[in-house]
Write an enzyme that holds these catalytic residues in place. Structure first.
Site, PDB file in Angstrom:
ATOM      1  N   GLU A  94     -14.512   7.774 -16.952  1.00 19.60           N
ATOM      2  CA  GLU A  94     -15.567   9.161 -17.413  1.00 19.60           C
ATOM      3  C   GLU A  94     -15.536   9.766 -18.507  1.00 19.60           C
ATOM      4  OE1 GLU A  94     -16.844   9.894 -13.495  1.00 19.60           O
ATOM      5  OE2 GLU A  94     -17.496   7.851 -12.948  1.00 19.60           O
ATOM      6  N   GLU A 144     -24.612   9.568  -7.154  1.00 22.67           N
ATOM      7  CA  GLU A 144     -23.992   8.944  -9.300  1.00 22.67           C
ATOM      8  C   GLU A 144     -24.399   8.988 -10.366  1.00 22.67           C
ATOM      9  OE1 GLU A 144     -21.012   7.807  -9.579  1.00 22.67           O
ATOM     10  OE2 GLU A 144     -20.143   8.309  -7.250  1.00 22.67           O
ATOM     11  N   ALA A 201     -23.161   4.056 -11.449  1.00 24.11           N
ATOM     12  CA  ALA A 201     -22.517   3.046  -9.651  1.00 24.11           C
ATOM     13  C   ALA A 201     -21.282   3.644 -10.001  1.00 24.11           C
ATOM     14  CB  ALA A 201     -22.005   1.742 -10.628  1.00 24.11           C
ATOM     15  N   GLU A 213     -23.043  10.884 -13.611  1.00 24.00           N
ATOM     16  CA  GLU A 213     -22.838  10.054 -14.301  1.00 24.00           C
ATOM     17  C   GLU A 213     -23.958  10.375 -15.634  1.00 24.00           C
ATOM     18  OE1 GLU A 213     -22.512   6.140 -13.655  1.00 24.00           O
ATOM     19  OE2 GLU A 213     -20.281   6.516 -12.576  1.00 24.00           O
ATOM     20  N   ARG A 220     -13.077   0.121 -19.400  1.00 24.64           N
ATOM     21  CA  ARG A 220     -12.090  -1.156 -17.983  1.00 24.64           C
ATOM     22  C   ARG A 220     -10.856  -1.412 -18.036  1.00 24.64           C
ATOM     23  NH1 ARG A 220     -14.932   1.203 -13.499  1.00 24.64           N
ATOM     24  NH2 ARG A 220     -16.720   1.179 -13.393  1.00 24.64           N
TER      25      ARG A 220
END
Length: 218
Positions: free
Chosen positions: A157, A105, A88, A109, A76
């Protein structure tokens, strides 16, 4: 020592809208926007407020049969950390139901699907200046699933890793200050506060008044 304060019996956020006298667009980005608004208080005072627009998001506390939590490690950039998180994503598909977005999601993911869904909590992540609201789901009955057709892993990601840890370990890491992501923090503490009893949770399709009020005002 006792304190002289009223006891509130109604614990519920109330929808209120002070008049907006003016609104100026400052920034329009791919996800976020910012406006400068003049808001009039009930006493007549004018307040200048900068408001970040956000489409909202969903997060999933997914538990396997042994009550391990499915976790992600994701970089992040704004906080300069690789955070331990739960699956998320943004509510950025027009008209998409939040529960459907959460299922999507989870599949995108982690490559997982879940058969049992409930709402753990709804949060406004930074209500003093940001319209982001997040619904956190509990998902159980996990099984492997294909990632949605057309899904492309890119950006942060592409460097994300997926793992799991016991619910107790996640709770303890949050309480120790080792994990700061708001969705995983609120989600795991809500699960333990509910006594790990799904009968105390809301159905997955429960109304979400704050989100519904904000649709169209991202």
């Amino acid at each position: 020592m006792s304190i002289d304060l009223p006891v509130w019996t109604e614990l519920r956020d109330r929808a209120v809208a002070w008049p907006v006298e003016s609104s100026e667009s400052i920034f329009e980005g791919n996800v976020l926007s910012m406006t400068r608004e003049q808001v009039r208080t009930p006493s007549g005072e004018l307040l200048d407020r900068e408001v970040v627009g956000h489409p909202g998001a969903v997060a999933v506390l997914a538990l396997d049969a042994d009550e391990n939590v499915v976790l992600l490690r994701q970089y992040r950039h704004p906080v300069g950390h690789e955070l331990v998180e739960i699956p998320a994503g943004l509510l950025d598909v027009t008209g998409e139901d939040p529960e459907h977005a959460a299922r999507r999601e989870l599949a995108e993911e982690t490559g997982l699907a879940a058969s049992d869904w409930h709402v753990l909590a709804d949060i406004a992540t930074s209500p003093g200046g940001n319209r982001e609201v997040v619904r956190i789901y509990l998902a159980r009955g996990l099984a492997h699933a294909d990632r949605p057709e057309g899904f492309v892993v890119e950006g942060e990601e592409a460097h994300m890793s997926v793992g799991r840890a016991s619910a107790e370990a996640v709770r303890d890491a949050v309480l120790a200050g080792d994990m700061a992501n708001p969705a995983v923090s609120v989600g795991i503490l809500a699960w333990f506060s509910a006594g790990r009893d799904v009968t105390r949770l809301r159905p997955a399709d429960s109304p979400w008044p704050m989100r519904e009020r904000r649709v169209g005002r991202a």
